[in-house]
Design a protein around this motif. Structure first.
Motif, PDB file in Angstrom:
ATOM      1  N   ALA A 198       0.833  -1.518  -0.180  1.00 57.73           N
ATOM      2  CA  ALA A 198       0.041  -0.185  -0.076  1.00 57.73           C
ATOM      3  C   ALA A 198       0.941   1.655  -0.092  1.00 57.73           C
ATOM      4  O   ALA A 198       0.740   2.333   0.048  1.00 57.73           O
ATOM      5  CB  ALA A 198      -0.817  -0.347   1.047  1.00 57.73           C
ATOM      6  N   GLY A 199       2.540   1.587   0.556  1.00 59.01           N
ATOM      7  CA  GLY A 199       2.769   1.891   0.715  1.00 59.01           C
ATOM      8  C   GLY A 199       3.794   2.376  -0.682  1.00 59.01           C
ATOM      9  O   GLY A 199       3.539   3.613  -0.905  1.00 59.01           O
ATOM     10  N   THR A 200       3.898   1.600  -1.088  1.00 57.96           N
ATOM     11  CA  THR A 200       4.482   1.297  -2.374  1.00 57.96           C
ATOM     12  C   THR A 200       3.179   2.032  -3.567  1.00 57.96           C
ATOM     13  O   THR A 200       3.807   3.164  -4.034  1.00 57.96           O
ATOM     14  CB  THR A 200       5.336   0.129  -2.963  1.00 57.96           C
ATOM     15  N   GLY A 201       2.489   1.515  -3.330  1.00 53.54           N
ATOM     16  CA  GLY A 201       1.429   2.217  -3.955  1.00 53.54           C
ATOM     17  C   GLY A 201       1.171   3.535  -4.078  1.00 53.54           C
ATOM     18  O   GLY A 201       0.854   4.115  -5.518  1.00 53.54           O
ATOM     19  N   LEU A 202       0.775   4.157  -2.755  1.00 50.55           N
ATOM     20  CA  LEU A 202       0.708   5.172  -2.647  1.00 50.55           C
ATOM     21  C   LEU A 202       1.648   6.352  -3.482  1.00 50.55           C
ATOM     22  O   LEU A 202       1.699   7.144  -3.646  1.00 50.55           O
ATOM     23  CB  LEU A 202       0.744   5.347  -1.079  1.00 50.55           C
ATOM     24  N   TYR A 247       2.002   6.663  -6.536  1.00 50.93           N
ATOM     25  CA  TYR A 247       0.631   7.267  -7.388  1.00 50.93           C
ATOM     26  C   TYR A 247       1.465   8.606  -7.569  1.00 50.93           C
ATOM     27  O   TYR A 247       0.540   9.394  -8.429  1.00 50.93           O
ATOM     28  CB  TYR A 247      -0.587   6.978  -6.386  1.00 50.93           C
ATOM     29  N   VAL A 248       1.870   8.788  -5.854  1.00 46.64           N
ATOM     30  CA  VAL A 248       2.080  10.073  -5.764  1.00 46.64           C
ATOM     31  C   VAL A 248       3.239  10.775  -7.087  1.00 46.64           C
ATOM     32  O   VAL A 248       3.207  12.289  -7.777  1.00 46.64           O
ATOM     33  CB  VAL A 248       2.582  10.731  -4.475  1.00 46.64           C
ATOM     34  N   ASN A 249       3.674  10.034  -7.215  1.00 44.17           N
ATOM     35  CA  ASN A 249       5.018  10.154  -8.169  1.00 44.17           C
ATOM     36  C   ASN A 249       4.495  10.835  -9.498  1.00 44.17           C
ATOM     37  O   ASN A 249       4.565  11.372 -10.215  1.00 44.17           O
ATOM     38  CB  ASN A 249       5.923   9.412  -7.905  1.00 44.17           C
ATOM     39  N   GLU A 250       3.783   9.515  -9.572  1.00 50.35           N
ATOM     40  CA  GLU A 250       2.612   9.143 -10.751  1.00 50.35           C
ATOM     41  C   GLU A 250       1.880  10.773 -11.193  1.00 50.35           C
ATOM     42  O   GLU A 250       2.013  11.499 -12.642  1.00 50.35           O
ATOM     43  CB  GLU A 250       2.005   8.211 -11.608  1.00 50.35           C
ATOM     44  N   ARG A 251       1.821  11.341 -10.044  1.00 49.67           N
ATOM     45  CA  ARG A 251       0.539  12.682  -9.991  1.00 49.67           C
ATOM     46  C   ARG A 251       1.367  13.878 -10.520  1.00 49.67           C
ATOM     47  O   ARG A 251       0.709  15.078 -10.803  1.00 49.67           O
ATOM     48  CB  ARG A 251      -0.011  12.370  -8.932  1.00 49.67           C
ATOM     49  N   ARG A 252       2.676  13.848  -9.710  1.00 49.65           N
ATOM     50  CA  ARG A 252       3.617  15.313  -9.340  1.00 49.65           C
ATOM     51  C   ARG A 252       4.029  14.933 -11.430  1.00 49.65           C
ATOM     52  O   ARG A 252       3.863  16.446 -11.818  1.00 49.65           O
ATOM     53  CB  ARG A 252       4.783  14.630  -8.865  1.00 49.65           C
TER      54      ARG A 252
END
Length: 150
Positions: free
Chosen positions: A49-53, A56-61
């Motif tokens: 879950a931490g890796t996925g988050l 996600y945050v990196n891709e969103r940025r």
């Protein structure tokens, strides 16, 4: 502890039994295998879950940065298109002016040539050529004036 005796003398009833367990309780710090497996699975899920988050945050940025870059490029393209349209209009205007000036030059050229013939006749002191050159110059310059004024 002693319990009162009921019934025949000398007969003892068994002491009341305490709670019974299906499995013996864990001794000391020992954990059952299922608890250990469940803990490892929970830890793995937490890491995933931490890796996925994080992903996600990196891709969103990166997505937001790409959108900003595309907006800047769109603005630059729009500005370039506007400038190209302005330059096209200026070029068309310049071409029209050049065409007009070229037409006037072409209309005035015979008049200038006849004027040159007048000067040549004067330099040679040739009255016959001078008269002919003057008549031709008057005609050519009148035609040039009509062409330029129209």
């Amino acid at each position: 502890m002693s319990y009162p005796q009921y019934g025949p003398e000398g007969h003892q009833y068994p002491a009341p039994a305490g709670p019974t367990y299906a499995a013996p309780p864990p001794a000391g710090n020992q954990l059952p295998v299922t608890t250990l497996v469940l803990g490892v699975v929970c830890l793995l899920l937490l890491v995933l879950a931490g890796t996925g988050l994080g992903l996600y945050v990196n891709e969103r940025r990166r997505h937001n940065a790409t959108e900003a870059l595309l907006r800047d490029r769109d603005a630059a393209i729009t500005e370039t298109e506007r400038r190209a349209t302005d330059l096209d209009a200026r070029l068309k205007n310049t071409e029209d002016q050049l065409s007009e000036v070229t037409g006037e030059r072409d209309a005035l050229l015979p008049c200038m040539r006849r004027a040159q013939e007048i000067f040549d006749a004067l330099r040679r002191d040739d009255d016959d050529d001078l008269g002919t050159a003057l008549e031709m110059a008057i005609t050519a310059c009148a035609e040039a004036e009509d062409a330029v004024d129209s």
